[in-house]
Design a protein around this motif. Structure first.
Motif, PDB file in Angstrom:
ATOM      1  N   MET A  26     -16.066  14.048 -16.070  1.00 50.84           N
ATOM      2  CA  MET A  26     -14.749  13.943 -15.430  1.00 50.84           C
ATOM      3  C   MET A  26     -14.675  14.853 -14.209  1.00 50.84           C
ATOM      4  O   MET A  26     -14.135  14.469 -13.171  1.00 50.84           O
ATOM      5  CB  MET A  26     -13.629  14.289 -16.421  1.00 50.84           C
ATOM      6  N   ASP A  27     -15.233  16.052 -14.305  1.00 45.61           N
ATOM      7  CA  ASP A  27     -15.239  16.960 -13.155  1.00 45.61           C
ATOM      8  C   ASP A  27     -16.008  16.352 -11.992  1.00 45.61           C
ATOM      9  O   ASP A  27     -15.573  16.427 -10.842  1.00 45.61           O
ATOM     10  CB  ASP A  27     -15.840  18.314 -13.523  1.00 45.61           C
ATOM     11  N   PHE A  28     -17.163  15.747 -12.277  1.00 46.97           N
ATOM     12  CA  PHE A  28     -17.955  15.131 -11.220  1.00 46.97           C
ATOM     13  C   PHE A  28     -17.211  13.943 -10.618  1.00 46.97           C
ATOM     14  O   PHE A  28     -17.229  13.736  -9.405  1.00 46.97           O
ATOM     15  CB  PHE A  28     -19.330  14.687 -11.737  1.00 46.97           C
ATOM     16  N   TRP A  29     -16.577  13.166 -11.459  1.00 43.01           N
ATOM     17  CA  TRP A  29     -15.817  11.998 -10.983  1.00 43.01           C
ATOM     18  C   TRP A  29     -14.676  12.441 -10.065  1.00 43.01           C
ATOM     19  O   TRP A  29     -14.496  11.897  -8.975  1.00 43.01           O
ATOM     20  CB  TRP A  29     -15.279  11.204 -12.168  1.00 43.01           C
ATOM     21  N   LEU A  30     -13.929  13.444 -10.492  1.00 46.37           N
ATOM     22  CA  LEU A  30     -12.795  13.913  -9.697  1.00 46.37           C
ATOM     23  C   LEU A  30     -13.259  14.524  -8.379  1.00 46.37           C
ATOM     24  O   LEU A  30     -12.631  14.319  -7.330  1.00 46.37           O
ATOM     25  CB  LEU A  30     -11.958  14.912 -10.493  1.00 46.37           C
ATOM     26  N   GLN A  31     -14.361  15.264  -8.413  1.00 48.04           N
ATOM     27  CA  GLN A  31     -14.894  15.834  -7.181  1.00 48.04           C
ATOM     28  C   GLN A  31     -15.337  14.725  -6.229  1.00 48.04           C
ATOM     29  O   GLN A  31     -15.075  14.776  -5.033  1.00 48.04           O
ATOM     30  CB  GLN A  31     -16.058  16.777  -7.472  1.00 48.04           C
ATOM     31  N   ALA A  32     -16.004  13.714  -6.770  1.00 47.87           N
ATOM     32  CA  ALA A  32     -16.452  12.593  -5.950  1.00 47.87           C
ATOM     33  C   ALA A  32     -15.256  11.861  -5.340  1.00 47.87           C
ATOM     34  O   ALA A  32     -15.281  11.516  -4.145  1.00 47.87           O
ATOM     35  CB  ALA A  32     -17.291  11.633  -6.787  1.00 47.87           C
ATOM     36  N   GLU A  33     -14.220  11.623  -6.123  1.00 49.10           N
ATOM     37  CA  GLU A  33     -13.013  10.965  -5.596  1.00 49.10           C
ATOM     38  C   GLU A  33     -12.420  11.764  -4.442  1.00 49.10           C
ATOM     39  O   GLU A  33     -12.030  11.199  -3.424  1.00 49.10           O
ATOM     40  CB  GLU A  33     -11.958  10.810  -6.688  1.00 49.10           C
ATOM     41  N   LYS A  34     -12.342  13.074  -4.624  1.00 46.38           N
ATOM     42  CA  LYS A  34     -11.766  13.938  -3.591  1.00 46.38           C
ATOM     43  C   LYS A  34     -12.610  13.903  -2.321  1.00 46.38           C
ATOM     44  O   LYS A  34     -12.077  13.774  -1.222  1.00 46.38           O
ATOM     45  CB  LYS A  34     -11.636  15.371  -4.088  1.00 46.38           C
ATOM     46  N   GLU A  35     -13.925  14.014  -2.459  1.00 46.79           N
ATOM     47  CA  GLU A  35     -14.799  13.981  -1.295  1.00 46.79           C
ATOM     48  C   GLU A  35     -14.642  12.667  -0.528  1.00 46.79           C
ATOM     49  O   GLU A  35     -14.572  12.663   0.705  1.00 46.79           O
ATOM     50  CB  GLU A  35     -16.261  14.147  -1.713  1.00 46.79           C
ATOM     51  N   ILE A  36     -14.587  11.566  -1.250  1.00 46.11           N
ATOM     52  CA  ILE A  36     -14.473  10.257  -0.604  1.00 46.11           C
ATOM     53  C   ILE A  36     -13.117  10.100   0.065  1.00 46.11           C
ATOM     54  O   ILE A  36     -13.021   9.613   1.195  1.00 46.11           O
ATOM     55  CB  ILE A  36     -14.754   9.139  -1.621  1.00 46.11           C
ATOM     56  N   ALA A  37     -12.064  10.536  -0.602  1.00 44.17           N
ATOM     57  CA  ALA A  37     -10.724  10.455  -0.008  1.00 44.17           C
ATOM     58  C   ALA A  37     -10.642  11.319   1.242  1.00 44.17           C
ATOM     59  O   ALA A  37     -10.082  10.896   2.262  1.00 44.17           O
ATOM     60  CB  ALA A  37      -9.673  10.884  -1.024  1.00 44.17           C
ATOM     61  N   ASP A  38     -11.210  12.530   1.188  1.00 40.59           N
ATOM     62  CA  ASP A  38     -11.205  13.419   2.351  1.00 40.59           C
ATOM     63  C   ASP A  38     -11.981  12.795   3.504  1.00 40.59           C
ATOM     64  O   ASP A  38     -11.551  12.840   4.652  1.00 40.59           O
ATOM     65  CB  ASP A  38     -11.801  14.785   2.006  1.00 40.59           C
ATOM     66  N   ARG A  39     -13.130  12.216   3.197  1.00 41.74           N
ATOM     67  CA  ARG A  39     -13.959  11.599   4.227  1.00 41.74           C
ATOM     68  C   ARG A  39     -13.251  10.400   4.848  1.00 41.74           C
ATOM     69  O   ARG A  39     -13.258  10.221   6.061  1.00 41.74           O
ATOM     70  CB  ARG A  39     -15.294  11.165   3.633  1.00 41.74           C
ATOM     71  N   ASP A  40     -12.615   9.593   4.007  1.00 42.35           N
ATOM     72  CA  ASP A  40     -11.949   8.387   4.497  1.00 42.35           C
ATOM     73  C   ASP A  40     -10.696   8.698   5.309  1.00 42.35           C
ATOM     74  O   ASP A  40     -10.288   7.890   6.142  1.00 42.35           O
ATOM     75  CB  ASP A  40     -11.601   7.448   3.345  1.00 42.35           C
ATOM     76  N   SER A  41     -10.092   9.855   5.077  1.00 43.88           N
ATOM     77  CA  SER A  41      -8.866  10.190   5.803  1.00 43.88           C
ATOM     78  C   SER A  41      -9.133  11.091   7.002  1.00 43.88           C
ATOM     79  O   SER A  41      -8.215  11.404   7.745  1.00 43.88           O
ATOM     80  CB  SER A  41      -7.862  10.860   4.862  1.00 43.88           C
ATOM     81  N   ALA A  42     -10.382  11.509   7.206  1.00 42.14           N
ATOM     82  CA  ALA A  42     -10.715  12.364   8.341  1.00 42.14           C
ATOM     83  C   ALA A  42     -10.585  11.572   9.635  1.00 42.14           C
ATOM     84  O   ALA A  42     -10.943  10.392   9.690  1.00 42.14           O
ATOM     85  CB  ALA A  42     -12.137  12.905   8.191  1.00 42.14           C
ATOM     86  N   PRO A  43     -10.075  12.224  10.667  1.00 40.98           N
ATOM     87  CA  PRO A  43      -9.958  11.513  11.945  1.00 40.98           C
ATOM     88  C   PRO A  43     -11.344  11.173  12.502  1.00 40.98           C
ATOM     89  O   PRO A  43     -12.288  11.931  12.358  1.00 40.98           O
ATOM     90  CB  PRO A  43      -9.230  12.508  12.848  1.00 40.98           C
ATOM     91  N   VAL A  44     -11.410  10.029  13.113  1.00 41.91           N
ATOM     92  CA  VAL A  44     -12.666   9.576  13.710  1.00 41.91           C
ATOM     93  C   VAL A  44     -12.728  10.127  15.124  1.00 41.91           C
ATOM     94  O   VAL A  44     -11.791   9.937  15.907  1.00 41.91           O
ATOM     95  CB  VAL A  44     -12.734   8.028  13.724  1.00 41.91           C
TER      96      VAL A  44
END
Length: 51
Positions: A26-44
């Protein structure tokens, strides 16, 4: 969103491997979700334009 689940699953697996295959899934899943959300919301950054 199956695409995001696949990305999350893959990243969570990478994190688990990097940890020596120890820890909470669960910790790995939540960390992965956060990383992906952060990456997807970062300005291009703007692209250099050739004129």
């Amino acid at each position: 969103m199956a695409g995001n689940d696949d990305k999350t699953r893959q990243r969570a697996y990478e994190l688990w491997e990097q940890s020596g295959k120890k820890g909470s899934e669960m910790d790995f899943w939540l960390q992965a979700e956060k990383e992906i959300a952060d990456r997807d919301s970062a300005p291009v950054p703007p692209q250099d334009r050739l004129e």
